[in-house]
Motif scaffolding. Sequence first.
Motif, mmCIF file in Angstrom:
data_model
loop_
_atom_site.group_PDB
_atom_site.id
_atom_site.type_symbol
_atom_site.label_atom_id
_atom_site.label_comp_id
_atom_site.label_asym_id
_atom_site.label_seq_id
_atom_site.Cartn_x
_atom_site.Cartn_y
_atom_site.Cartn_z
ATOM 1 N N ALA A 112 0.702 -1.211 -0.052
ATOM 2 C CA ALA A 112 -0.086 0.083 0.147
ATOM 3 C C ALA A 112 1.012 1.396 0.129
ATOM 4 O O ALA A 112 0.480 2.268 -0.386
ATOM 5 C CB ALA A 112 -0.988 -0.019 1.219
ATOM 6 N N SER A 113 2.029 1.255 0.415
ATOM 7 C CA SER A 113 3.000 2.414 0.621
ATOM 8 C C SER A 113 3.919 2.614 -0.299
ATOM 9 O O SER A 113 4.376 3.838 -0.788
ATOM 10 C CB SER A 113 3.547 2.298 2.146
ATOM 11 O OG SER A 113 2.790 2.121 2.940
ATOM 12 N N ALA A 114 4.383 1.576 -1.287
ATOM 13 C CA ALA A 114 5.351 1.378 -2.196
ATOM 14 C C ALA A 114 5.008 2.136 -3.360
ATOM 15 O O ALA A 114 3.613 2.343 -3.690
ATOM 16 C CB ALA A 114 5.789 0.209 -2.529
ATOM 17 N N PRO A 115 5.529 2.926 -4.093
ATOM 18 C CA PRO A 115 5.283 3.479 -5.675
ATOM 19 C C PRO A 115 4.857 2.273 -6.346
ATOM 20 O O PRO A 115 5.250 1.031 -6.360
ATOM 21 C CB PRO A 115 6.855 3.641 -6.050
ATOM 22 C CG PRO A 115 7.696 3.801 -5.085
ATOM 23 C CD PRO A 115 7.267 3.020 -3.887
ATOM 24 N N PRO A 116 3.732 2.621 -7.375
ATOM 25 C CA PRO A 116 3.306 1.564 -7.789
ATOM 26 C C PRO A 116 4.095 1.203 -8.941
ATOM 27 O O PRO A 116 4.757 1.733 -9.610
ATOM 28 C CB PRO A 116 1.976 2.432 -8.584
ATOM 29 C CG PRO A 116 2.645 3.940 -8.621
ATOM 30 C CD PRO A 116 3.317 3.952 -7.424
ATOM 31 N N PRO A 117 4.103 -0.289 -9.209
ATOM 32 C CA PRO A 117 4.848 -0.956 -9.928
ATOM 33 C C PRO A 117 4.339 -0.786 -11.650
ATOM 34 O O PRO A 117 3.227 -0.043 -11.735
ATOM 35 C CB PRO A 117 5.006 -2.554 -9.888
ATOM 36 C CG PRO A 117 3.296 -2.713 -8.951
ATOM 37 C CD PRO A 117 3.324 -1.133 -8.338
ATOM 38 N N PRO A 118 5.311 -1.143 -12.528
ATOM 39 C CA PRO A 118 4.650 -0.697 -13.787
ATOM 40 C C PRO A 118 3.199 -1.426 -14.131
ATOM 41 O O PRO A 118 2.913 -2.283 -13.649
ATOM 42 C CB PRO A 118 5.697 -1.579 -14.749
ATOM 43 C CG PRO A 118 6.749 -1.377 -13.891
ATOM 44 C CD PRO A 118 6.454 -1.708 -12.594
ATOM 45 N N LYS A 119 2.525 -0.737 -15.221
ATOM 46 C CA LYS A 119 1.323 -1.168 -15.292
ATOM 47 C C LYS A 119 1.271 -2.786 -15.781
ATOM 48 O O LYS A 119 1.934 -2.957 -16.582
ATOM 49 C CB LYS A 119 0.580 -0.194 -16.519
ATOM 50 C CG LYS A 119 -0.990 -0.556 -16.613
ATOM 51 C CD LYS A 119 -1.352 0.326 -17.574
ATOM 52 C CE LYS A 119 -2.983 0.161 -17.803
ATOM 53 N NZ LYS A 119 -3.404 0.954 -18.778
ATOM 54 N N GLY A 120 0.159 -3.354 -15.316
ATOM 55 C CA GLY A 120 0.024 -4.814 -15.758
ATOM 56 C C GLY A 120 0.923 -5.779 -14.925
ATOM 57 O O GLY A 120 0.861 -7.143 -14.949
ATOM 58 N N THR A 121 1.554 -5.036 -13.684
ATOM 59 C CA THR A 121 2.467 -6.066 -12.902
ATOM 60 C C THR A 121 1.613 -6.883 -12.158
ATOM 61 O O THR A 121 0.770 -6.568 -11.501
ATOM 62 C CB THR A 121 3.386 -5.303 -12.167
ATOM 63 O OG1 THR A 121 4.443 -4.656 -12.855
ATOM 64 C CG2 THR A 121 4.086 -6.300 -11.208
#
Length: 363
Positions: free
Chosen positions: A273-282
């Motif tokens: 919830a806190s981490a930067p969002p990973p690449p789309k589709g991960t």
Amino acid sequence: MAKRDKGTLRAALAKHRARSQQRADEKRKATVGQASKAAASVPSKKRTVMPFAPDDSVLLVGEGNFSFTLALMSPPHNHPPQQILATSYDTEAEVYEKYPDARAIITQIRAKAGLHADRILAFGVDAGALHKCEAVTGNRKDDPRRWSKVWFGFPHVGAGHKDEQRNVLANQLLLLRFLVSVAPYLTQGRAPTYVTGKTRRGSDEEDEDEDDSESQVATADDVFAEHTVWRPLLPPARQGSVLITIRNVSPYTPWNIPMLGKKLRSVFGPIAASAPPPPKGTFMPTLADLEQAGTEYVVWRSFEFDPRMWKGYSHRRTVGFVDGLSTANNEDLLRRTAPPSASKPQGRHVGTGECRTFELALR
């Protein structure tokens, strides 16, 4: 007078003997002191750990230029090619673009693998979504592939987050996804002897691992046979483990790999919830996936990773070969033994801290 002369002579003789004994004692102490200093000045022989036994089924994830794969296959290790699967997050074309030396390395790997060339490498494999790769999982339900050693060397998202806390969280999430993903594909059985401390006896029982640094390796004839004869993957009947190697200095140590393994279920949600969002589709596992996989780990051991053990290995960064940072002989990984000076400049590439491997297994 005669008696007095004899007494004086005896006293003088006693004093002479005492002085001689004192000089002898002082000389002996000096000799012992010099020997101790000499022994202290000679560096003690460092015990190296060879983490792969000859019969291990080895899955390598997050490979860069695949030089570690080639080193594992080559002398003195000579690991059988049918017991190795090396994977990269990048496509094959992306690997060649990011790492100029990769094409020649991969050509050598496929030549050494011989009849196993088509099965030793896999590209476009997300270490956090291994279930999507048939080369990892196997292509039939009655013939699943299992791995006794899974090595993730120098993991990094390569996103370039400048905020240190965001960088830590992004890489912790990467490792948590990996630990969840790999759990179903580890071999099961008894833990190796270096964990249990117990050696199995009996001529009818399969030998387990001996001391890490003394494991036998394949001979030249064995290597030729593995090259020319097709053989199936044969995972050993013992508990598998995960090996994660990082630089043992900041900003990598705050990732706290032991904690991630031990408390995976409780920390996964908050970190995700806190981490930067990973690449789309991960692919992102759910808490239900964590419960189903039973993903809680224990730390078996940690040990220093010495790149000099792996002849031909050249560390590469996730973002690719970077002029001025990437090096040919792992100078950026090796520890600096003395501060640079005008007479012996060490250069900016020399590392300041050790690299360490953490070995974890399912609880």
